[in-house]
Write an enzyme that holds these catalytic residues in place. Sequence first.
Site, short mmCIF file in Angstrom:
data_model
loop_
_atom_site.label_atom_id
_atom_site.label_comp_id
_atom_site.label_asym_id
_atom_site.label_seq_id
_atom_site.Cartn_x
_atom_site.Cartn_y
_atom_site.Cartn_z
N GLY A 136 0.81 -1.22 0.00
CA GLY A 136 0.00 0.00 0.00
C GLY A 136 0.84 1.26 0.00
O GLY A 136 0.52 2.24 -0.68
N ASP A 137 1.94 1.24 0.75
CA ASP A 137 2.85 2.39 0.76
C ASP A 137 3.47 2.59 -0.61
O ASP A 137 3.66 3.72 -1.07
CB ASP A 137 3.95 2.17 1.79
CG ASP A 137 3.41 1.80 3.16
OD1 ASP A 137 2.37 2.37 3.55
OD2 ASP A 137 4.02 0.95 3.83
#
Length: 303
Positions: free
Chosen positions: A250-251
């Site tokens: 997600g990052d």
Amino acid sequence: MIYTVTFNPSLDYIVTVEDLKLGLTNRTSSEILLPGGKGINVSTVLMNLGIESTALGFIAGFTGDEVVKRLEKMGVKNGFIQVEEGFTRINLKLKSMDGMEINGMGPVISQAKVQMLMDKLDTLRKGDVLFLSGSIPASMSDNAYQKIMELLEGRGIWTAVDATKDLLLKVLPYHPFLIKPNNHELGEIFGVELKTREAVVPYAKKLQEEGAQNVLVSMAGEGAVLVAADKTVYDTKAPEGKLINGVGAGDSMVAGFMAGYLQKQDYRYAFHLGVAAGSASAFSENLATKQEIEAVFRKMQRN
């Protein structure tokens, strides 16, 4: 300039233990030590894409020194504030047991140190980019993100926020450029279960109505959805590949999206680069390299 904030960074000790036996001595068959934390992950992927950033937050002790040393070796600039007591946490991640982690607490952050960070952020100017990612340490007020957004309101700073529930909802009135909940976090906000890309869209629009400019929703194997500031909706299924490590995906998506938008100011391109970055990290042992991201991106364009 581009800045990332990681309030509670870590040294991630990632190990494999074959046939783990509780109560007995076990030995690792592989191990790796990496600087960790959501903002640090964003800085790492940006650096892999050739984009410099300064990592902000708090570090302490010998573990904090090691985090800084490893980031500087990668080319990430050090903007961390030193905390005198305690030490930066060590997170144990057991690769051979999916999702098994033991995360440390980290040092206590005093109000004086928080003010030092706010003073640093107060120097940001129009056109700068700020990523706010992850949870808030127990020793800090849970309105920290809100206070930062309030401080920077109206300055023309591009903010990207990747946080959960109340942390996220409190920043919406300050019109962040990008927010990135996943489908489970989005569903938790509205008390619904969201399993398909089509189901996500109306709830992403609700967050946009509450102030977010761009809402990027990650959905693991289902793909992703972007409700863009120009009201266009983009969605894509997940690229094909073998899931190896979901930590940091997600990052990576947030970093890829912002890198793409800064490059071309095109939402479709930014969306696809974000999905490619997130997927490439999920298909890799560690956070994705530029070559890995580009390979997934090219594959997406062909399909």
